[in-house]
Design a protein around this motif. Structure first.
Motif, PDB file in Angstrom:
ATOM      1  N   VAL A 129       0.834  -1.203   0.000  1.00 54.29           N
ATOM      2  CA  VAL A 129       0.000   0.000   0.000  1.00 54.29           C
ATOM      3  C   VAL A 129       0.867   1.251   0.000  1.00 54.29           C
ATOM      4  CG1 VAL A 129      -1.727   1.295   1.314  1.00 54.29           C
ATOM      5  CG2 VAL A 129      -1.919  -1.188   1.123  1.00 54.29           C
ATOM      6  N   TYR A 130       1.972   1.239   0.817  1.00 56.92           N
ATOM      7  CA  TYR A 130       2.851   2.394   0.846  1.00 56.92           C
ATOM      8  C   TYR A 130       3.542   2.597  -0.504  1.00 56.92           C
ATOM      9  CZ  TYR A 130       2.179   2.482   5.891  1.00 56.92           C
ATOM     10  OH  TYR A 130       1.631   2.556   7.141  1.00 56.92           O
ATOM     11  N   ASP A 131       3.937   1.480  -1.124  1.00 59.73           N
ATOM     12  CA  ASP A 131       4.580   1.591  -2.443  1.00 59.73           C
ATOM     13  C   ASP A 131       3.611   2.160  -3.472  1.00 59.73           C
ATOM     14  OD1 ASP A 131       6.818   0.554  -1.267  1.00 59.73           O
ATOM     15  OD2 ASP A 131       6.476  -1.505  -1.984  1.00 59.73           O
ATOM     16  N   CYS A 132       2.358   1.690  -3.444  1.00 59.09           N
ATOM     17  CA  CYS A 132       1.355   2.205  -4.392  1.00 59.09           C
ATOM     18  C   CYS A 132       1.052   3.673  -4.104  1.00 59.09           C
ATOM     19  CB  CYS A 132       0.086   1.358  -4.313  1.00 59.09           C
ATOM     20  SG  CYS A 132      -1.208   1.844  -5.470  1.00 59.09           S
ATOM     21  N   GLN A 133       1.035   4.028  -2.854  1.00 57.08           N
ATOM     22  CA  GLN A 133       0.790   5.429  -2.473  1.00 57.08           C
ATOM     23  C   GLN A 133       1.889   6.344  -3.002  1.00 57.08           C
ATOM     24  OE1 GLN A 133       1.452   6.414   1.677  1.00 57.08           O
ATOM     25  NE2 GLN A 133      -0.550   7.478   1.762  1.00 57.08           N
ATOM     26  N   LYS A 134       3.133   5.848  -2.919  1.00 54.02           N
ATOM     27  CA  LYS A 134       4.270   6.635  -3.397  1.00 54.02           C
ATOM     28  C   LYS A 134       4.232   6.794  -4.902  1.00 54.02           C
ATOM     29  CE  LYS A 134       9.320   6.810  -3.106  1.00 54.02           C
ATOM     30  NZ  LYS A 134      10.535   6.106  -2.607  1.00 54.02           N
ATOM     31  N   ARG A 135       3.898   5.712  -5.617  1.00 55.58           N
ATOM     32  CA  ARG A 135       3.843   5.784  -7.084  1.00 55.58           C
ATOM     33  C   ARG A 135       2.754   6.753  -7.542  1.00 55.58           C
ATOM     34  NH1 ARG A 135       4.332   0.121  -6.600  1.00 55.58           N
ATOM     35  NH2 ARG A 135       2.111  -0.098  -7.139  1.00 55.58           N
ATOM     36  N   VAL A 136       1.600   6.731  -6.898  1.00 51.68           N
ATOM     37  CA  VAL A 136       0.513   7.631  -7.290  1.00 51.68           C
ATOM     38  C   VAL A 136       0.912   9.079  -7.063  1.00 51.68           C
ATOM     39  CG1 VAL A 136      -1.853   8.327  -6.726  1.00 51.68           C
ATOM     40  CG2 VAL A 136      -1.288   5.905  -6.912  1.00 51.68           C
ATOM     41  N   GLN A 137       1.587   9.341  -5.968  1.00 52.82           N
ATOM     42  CA  GLN A 137       1.981  10.714  -5.675  1.00 52.82           C
ATOM     43  C   GLN A 137       3.029  11.207  -6.660  1.00 52.82           C
ATOM     44  OE1 GLN A 137       3.314  11.258  -1.683  1.00 52.82           O
ATOM     45  NE2 GLN A 137       3.241  13.508  -1.791  1.00 52.82           N
ATOM     46  N   GLU A 138       3.965  10.323  -7.052  1.00 55.49           N
ATOM     47  CA  GLU A 138       5.002  10.728  -7.993  1.00 55.49           C
ATOM     48  C   GLU A 138       4.469  10.891  -9.410  1.00 55.49           C
ATOM     49  OE1 GLU A 138       7.978   7.767  -7.617  1.00 55.49           O
ATOM     50  OE2 GLU A 138       8.797   8.525  -5.711  1.00 55.49           O
ATOM     51  N   SER A 139       3.447  10.089  -9.789  1.00 56.89           N
ATOM     52  CA  SER A 139       2.969  10.119 -11.174  1.00 56.89           C
ATOM     53  C   SER A 139       1.957  11.245 -11.401  1.00 56.89           C
ATOM     54  CB  SER A 139       2.329   8.774 -11.541  1.00 56.89           C
ATOM     55  OG  SER A 139       1.243   8.501 -10.657  1.00 56.89           O
ATOM     56  N   ILE A 140       0.968  11.402 -10.550  1.00 59.46           N
ATOM     57  CA  ILE A 140      -0.082  12.407 -10.799  1.00 59.46           C
ATOM     58  C   ILE A 140      -0.109  13.475  -9.711  1.00 59.46           C
ATOM     59  CG2 ILE A 140      -1.511  10.784 -12.075  1.00 59.46           C
ATOM     60  CD1 ILE A 140      -3.192  10.395  -9.612  1.00 59.46           C
ATOM     61  N   GLY A 141       0.729  13.357  -8.723  1.00 56.04           N
ATOM     62  CA  GLY A 141       0.823  14.375  -7.692  1.00 56.04           C
ATOM     63  C   GLY A 141      -0.320  14.382  -6.702  1.00 56.04           C
ATOM     64  N   VAL A 142      -0.994  13.258  -6.524  1.00 52.75           N
ATOM     65  CA  VAL A 142      -2.123  13.156  -5.585  1.00 52.75           C
ATOM     66  C   VAL A 142      -1.716  12.241  -4.444  1.00 52.75           C
ATOM     67  CG1 VAL A 142      -4.521  12.447  -5.273  1.00 52.75           C
ATOM     68  CG2 VAL A 142      -3.806  13.549  -7.406  1.00 52.75           C
ATOM     69  N   PHE A 143      -1.959  12.697  -3.222  1.00 54.63           N
ATOM     70  CA  PHE A 143      -1.624  11.893  -2.062  1.00 54.63           C
ATOM     71  C   PHE A 143      -2.891  11.201  -1.553  1.00 54.63           C
ATOM     72  CE2 PHE A 143      -1.382  11.437   2.573  1.00 54.63           C
ATOM     73  CZ  PHE A 143      -0.287  10.587   2.666  1.00 54.63           C
ATOM     74  N   LEU A 144      -2.880   9.876  -1.587  1.00 52.89           N
ATOM     75  CA  LEU A 144      -3.996   9.077  -1.085  1.00 52.89           C
ATOM     76  C   LEU A 144      -3.613   8.530   0.279  1.00 52.89           C
ATOM     77  CD1 LEU A 144      -5.091   7.054  -4.250  1.00 52.89           C
ATOM     78  CD2 LEU A 144      -6.197   9.042  -3.233  1.00 52.89           C
ATOM     79  N   PRO A 145      -4.366   8.872   1.340  1.00 58.51           N
ATOM     80  CA  PRO A 145      -4.025   8.333   2.653  1.00 58.51           C
ATOM     81  C   PRO A 145      -4.301   6.844   2.724  1.00 58.51           C
ATOM     82  CG  PRO A 145      -6.055   9.612   2.759  1.00 58.51           C
ATOM     83  CD  PRO A 145      -5.499   9.814   1.392  1.00 58.51           C
ATOM     84  N   VAL A 146      -3.683   6.218   3.704  1.00 53.81           N
ATOM     85  CA  VAL A 146      -3.867   4.765   3.871  1.00 53.81           C
ATOM     86  C   VAL A 146      -5.324   4.457   4.217  1.00 53.81           C
ATOM     87  CG1 VAL A 146      -3.092   2.757   5.171  1.00 53.81           C
ATOM     88  CG2 VAL A 146      -1.472   4.543   4.573  1.00 53.81           C
ATOM     89  N   SER A 147      -6.007   5.368   4.918  1.00 55.61           N
ATOM     90  CA  SER A 147      -7.404   5.126   5.281  1.00 55.61           C
ATOM     91  C   SER A 147      -8.295   4.982   4.048  1.00 55.61           C
ATOM     92  CB  SER A 147      -7.917   6.267   6.165  1.00 55.61           C
ATOM     93  OG  SER A 147      -7.813   7.506   5.486  1.00 55.61           O
ATOM     94  N   THR A 148      -7.944   5.677   2.952  1.00 60.63           N
ATOM     95  CA  THR A 148      -8.719   5.539   1.724  1.00 60.63           C
ATOM     96  C   THR A 148      -8.592   4.136   1.155  1.00 60.63           C
ATOM     97  OG1 THR A 148      -8.385   7.879   1.244  1.00 60.63           O
ATOM     98  CG2 THR A 148      -9.078   6.484  -0.583  1.00 60.63           C
ATOM     99  N   PHE A 149      -7.367   3.584   1.160  1.00 52.16           N
ATOM    100  CA  PHE A 149      -7.167   2.207   0.686  1.00 52.16           C
ATOM    101  C   PHE A 149      -7.964   1.230   1.544  1.00 52.16           C
ATOM    102  CE2 PHE A 149      -3.546   4.414  -1.102  1.00 52.16           C
ATOM    103  CZ  PHE A 149      -3.343   3.797  -2.327  1.00 52.16           C
ATOM    104  N   ILE A 150      -7.921   1.417   2.865  1.00 52.02           N
ATOM    105  CA  ILE A 150      -8.622   0.479   3.758  1.00 52.02           C
ATOM    106  C   ILE A 150     -10.140   0.602   3.578  1.00 52.02           C
ATOM    107  CG2 ILE A 150      -9.024  -0.096   6.174  1.00 52.02           C
ATOM    108  CD1 ILE A 150      -6.193   0.788   6.783  1.00 52.02           C
TER     109      ILE A 150
END
Length: 395
Positions: free
Chosen positions: A246-267
């Motif tokens: 989840v942390y790796d996917c969160q990092k990739r999303v932030q680097e690619s489109i500049g959006v930060f998704l919190p872990v609570s959204t994934f859960i």
């Protein structure tokens, strides 16, 4: 001919329901009578036999009191029965009041009006003897009274001279009929007196009922109360899960489109998907929709699954470190016999460095007793989506 209403003077025989020679009992309908207002059935008051019909079907304008049939007692022999002659002595007396206005109308001059010849003119002289008193009618008359006075050719001022027997001195239709000689003078007052008596309930013969004696209470054996059902506590289910993916996917999303998704959204998104199509609960009672589908046989088509409502509780666990230790070297039997000490394995600098596993968390839920399988399926789905397929939760 019976009088089916206080103002009925004549009627038409529509049809006989009983034929000559037929027996009838009390309550049977003998014939149908038509008046200018309604069509009514005439019921038998006692048991008997219809001996002869005098006024047949379709008879018109049969006066009230005229003989229309002859009845016999049950068991009488109709062959030897003599039909008595009708007593007509009372008919001239009833018709006498009618002849008086006709004679007076004949002596009236013909030049009084063109319409006076078509309507009988009734005398407005001395009023008939009646229990009522003539009063001035200051309010509108009843429609039936106005219609009858118009047919009889009486002016509106004549209403003040007619003895009124109605409530508060109101003029009734029966008062007008008695005034013009259609019915007996005392008929209206008799009906008014009878209605007055019936309007008051006679409670003189009513007595207070004696109180009932209470029956002795029967000794009933003591009934032991059933022990209250003890609710079983819910069962806690837990499953360890790694959020490294989840942390790796969160990092990739932030680097690619500049959006930060919190872990609570994934859960939250994983919880929404994991609750779908869970095994049907074994504890909860079926809903009204499920019972209706079971009656129609749709439960077999839809399958044995339902949507859950689990909300997981996430607890962070301390990271687990694993230190690599070398395997012990096996001793040689000859070295032991000679007395040579076994060589100790030297630790390398790489083996002394602990190996740390990624961030570990625990997912826990509370399920009712008996629904453990349903809860485990939910946790396993959460583990798969958060560890192996976190990318599904981004879209």
């Amino acid at each position: 001919m019976p009088a089916l209403s206080p103002t009925m003077t004549e009627g038409n025989i529509a049809s006989w329901r009983v034929k000559e020679g037929d027996s009838f009992v009390a309550g049977d309908v003998l014939l149908e009578i038509e008046t200018d207002k309604a069509q009514m059935d005439v019921e038998a008051q006692d048991d008997g036999i219809l001996a002869k019909i005098i006024q047949g079907d379709g008879s018109k304008a049969v006066q009230v009191g005229t003989r229309i049939a002859v009845t016999a007692e049950p068991g009488d022999d109709l062959a030897s029965l003599e039909i008595p002659t009708e007593d007509t002595s009372a008919s001239p007396k009833k018709e006498a009041p009618k002849e008086q206005p006709r004679q007076e109308s004949a002596t009236a001059p013909k030049s009084e009006g063109s319409g006076s010849s078509s309507k009988p003119a009734f005398s407005s002289g001395a009023p008939k003897a009646s229990a009522g008193k003539a009063r001035k009618q200051t309010y509108p008359l009843y429609p039936s009274v106005q219609h009858l006075m118009k047919e009889a050719g009486l002016p509106k001022e004549e209403a003040d001279k007619i003895p009124a027997t109605g409530p508060n001195g109101r003029l009734l239709k029966g008062d007008v009929l008695a005034y013009i000689g259609k019915i007996q003078e005392s008929y209206a007052s008799e009906v008014a007196e009878r209605l007055k008596k019936l309007s008051h309930l006679d409670l003189s013969n009513i007595k207070v009922a004696a109180p009932k004696e209470k029956a002795p209470a029967k000794a009933t054996p003591e009934v032991k109360e059933a022990p209250a059902a003890i609710e079983e506590p819910p069962v806690e289910l837990a499953l360890s899960i790694s959020l490294k993916a989840v942390y790796d996917c969160q990092k990739r999303v932030q680097e690619s489109i500049g959006v930060f998704l919190p872990v609570s959204t994934f859960i939250a998104r994983a919880t929404e998907l994991a609750n779908d199509n869970l095994p049907r609960s074994q504890v909860l009672k079926p809903s009204a929709d499920e019972l209706f589908n079971a009656v129609l046989g749709l439960d077999k088509v839809a399958g044995k699954s339902s949507r859950g409502s689990f909300v997981p509780h996430v607890t962070a666990l301390p990271p687990i470190s694993l230190r690599a230790t070398p395997a012990p070297k096996k001793s040689d039997i000859l070295d032991l016999l000679v007395g040579k000490k076994p060589a100790t394995a030297k630790s390398s600098p790489l083996s002394s460095t602990p190996k740390v596993i990624g961030p570990v968390n625990e997912l826990s839920i509370s399920v009712p007793k008996g629904d453990e399988r349903r809860g485990r399926v939910f946790l396993e789905r959460m583990k798969i989506m958060l560890e192996a397929e976190p990318g599904r939760l981004v879209v």
